[in-house]
Design an enzyme around this catalytic site. Structure first.
Site, PDB file in Angstrom:
ATOM      1  N   THR A  79      -4.130  25.458  45.166  1.00 33.31           N
ATOM      2  CA  THR A  79      -5.373  25.368  45.947  1.00 33.31           C
ATOM      3  C   THR A  79      -6.571  25.647  45.047  1.00 33.31           C
ATOM      4  O   THR A  79      -7.556  24.887  45.044  1.00 33.31           O
ATOM      5  CB  THR A  79      -5.334  26.365  47.126  1.00 33.31           C
ATOM      6  OG1 THR A  79      -4.213  26.031  47.948  1.00 33.31           O
ATOM      7  CG2 THR A  79      -6.603  26.325  47.949  1.00 33.31           C
ATOM      8  N   CYS A 334       0.511  20.669  68.617  1.00 32.84           N
ATOM      9  CA  CYS A 334      -0.107  20.687  69.931  1.00 32.84           C
ATOM     10  C   CYS A 334      -1.149  21.795  69.932  1.00 32.84           C
ATOM     11  O   CYS A 334      -0.815  22.969  69.931  1.00 32.84           O
ATOM     12  CB  CYS A 334       0.970  20.961  70.964  1.00 32.84           C
ATOM     13  SG  CYS A 334       0.339  20.837  72.623  1.00 32.84           S
TER      14      CYS A 334
END
Ligand code: PMP
Length: 412
Positions: A79, A334
């Site tokens: 990262t 979700c």
């Protein structure tokens, strides 16, 4: 957290997320916590001994990718390496050459997309290139997309969700012919497939320790010598990571990264052949028992250890909950009552009902045939059970289109 399945009974098939530390890596690291603890910036014996250890680790990393010694910079992970190679390079190119445009792929890892967002907010003209349904970049599209003002292209060499492997050499050639620098996020390729930075020609490359059985909290940024000036921090001590990173070098994890790189190199062909064999066994085991199975990504250009597989008619998350004895990643999520599909699969134009039924499995050097067989059994049983109660599966079976249903359910 309460868990009804004991951890050791679960088959780990998420090696693209992280890997366990190899015991040989841990052994190599241990003396550097208590016994050899010096600060490599110190001039005395303790410091010199510590610096020797970091140098030895750097040599192991540079050997794995055929870089020069001073081209390998230790970071806290991929990262951070991605951040340095995108944000810092673009800032420098804007300032020195008036380059305003940054190109990357729509399927990138979040760490690069976050940098693209940052650059956009900072006024950079950011272009996210689409990919084909196989996850591969169209080279003509790339050539057409490069403008006079383009400074940098960043692309993921092996996609973390699908394993699709880009043609790094051709991509770099196209960019260099047009005066554009190239960064590749090689986190899922480094130590797993053969990588030669000189042959690929890339200017910057990011990698991570914990994807190759090394420790977490360490990564590497390769900076081609001539381009290192674009990533140096003003005012940083040139003796620390060649002026690219500041602070005290974390010796134990750098030593671990070095050992992991050394092992990866010596076992590379053996590990690659192992994951390829298990991939084939896994895919044929599933497709031999179930219809409407889709392997997302490129069938030819891939790293075989990542298998993104769709079980049409079932939701990826439901499969994960049903198949309790395997640990995999889901391609769908979700959130706040809204079903979303993976940005990578969406960018590949995979139909929503196939994308939302995907899971990402990833195979490692420790995976066994027995584990693959258990995963096949679990997934086949889970899919049969879920399809038996799935209205979507009924629609598919009746030959009708499920597109409308998915649009109404708010898939993005
Ligand atoms: N890029 C890719 C392609 C990855 O898969 C990952 C890890 N998920 C990263 C970057 C970030 O790596 P790290 O954890 O070392 O920061």
């Amino acid at each position: 957290m309460f868990c009804c399945v004991k951890l050791r009974e679960i088959v780990y098939l998420d090696y693209a997320a992280t890997t366990p530390c190899d015991s040989r890596v841990l052994e190599e690291m241990l003396p550097y916590f208590c016994d050899i603890f010096g600060n490599p910036n110190s001039m005395h014996h303790f410091g010199v001994t510590a610096l020797d250890a970091v140098d030895a680790a750097r040599i192991k990393v540079k050997t794995l990718i055929n870089a020069n010694f001073e081209e390998v910079v230790f970071t806290s992970g991929a990262t951070e390496a991605n951040k340095i190679a995108t944000i810092r390079v673009m800032k420098a190119l804007r300032k020195s050459a008036g380059k305003q445009c940054f190109i990357t792929l729509a399927t990138e890892h979040k760490s690069v997309l976050d940098c693209a967002d940052y650059l956009k907010r900072d006024g950079v003209d950011v272009e996210l290139l689409p990919v084909g349904t196989d996850g591969l970049l169209d080279l003509n599209l790339l050539a057409d997309s490069v403008k006079d003002t383009t400074g940098l292209l960043s692309f993921c060499l092996v996609n973390n969700e699908t394993g699709a492997k880009q043609d790094a050499k051709k991509i770099t050639e196209i960019c260099h012919e047009r005066g554009v620098l190239v960064h590749t996020d090689a986190t899922q390729a480094f130590g797993k497939i053969q990588l030669d930075v000189k042959e690929l020609g890339v200017d910057f490359l990011s990698a991570s320790g914990h994807k190759i059985y090394g420790p977490k909290g360490v990564g590497v940024l390769y900076c081609e010598s001539a381009n290192a000036r674009f990533v140096r921090t003003p005012g940083a001590n040139r003796d620390v990571e060649f002026g690219i990173r500041s602070g005290t070098v974390p010796i134990p994890v750098c030593v671990g990264m070095g050992k992991a790189a050394e092992l990866a190199l010596s076992e590379l062909s053996q590990n690659l052949a192992h994951v390829q064999t298990l991939r084939n066994r896994f895919i044929s085991g599933i497709t031999g028992q179930l219809d409407e199975i889709y392997i997302n990504g490129s069938p030819e250009h891939n790293y075989p250890g990542i298998v993104n597989i769709s079980f049409r008619g079932c939701e990826g998350e439901a499969i994960m909950m049903e198949a309790k004895h395997i640990a995999v990643s889901s391609g769908s999520a979700c959130t706040s009552n809204k079903l979303t599909i993976s940005h990578a699969l969406a960018a590949m134009n995979i139909p929503a009902d196939i994308a939302q039924s995907s899971i990402r499995t990833s195979i490692g050097k420790q995976t066994t045939e027995a584990e693959i067989d258990l995963a096949i059994d679990e997934l086949v049983t889970a899919t049969k059970k879920l399809r038996a109660i799935s209205p979507i599966w009924d629609i598919i079976q009746s030959g009708s289109s499920v597109d409308d249903v998915f649009k109404r359910r708010g898939f993005q």
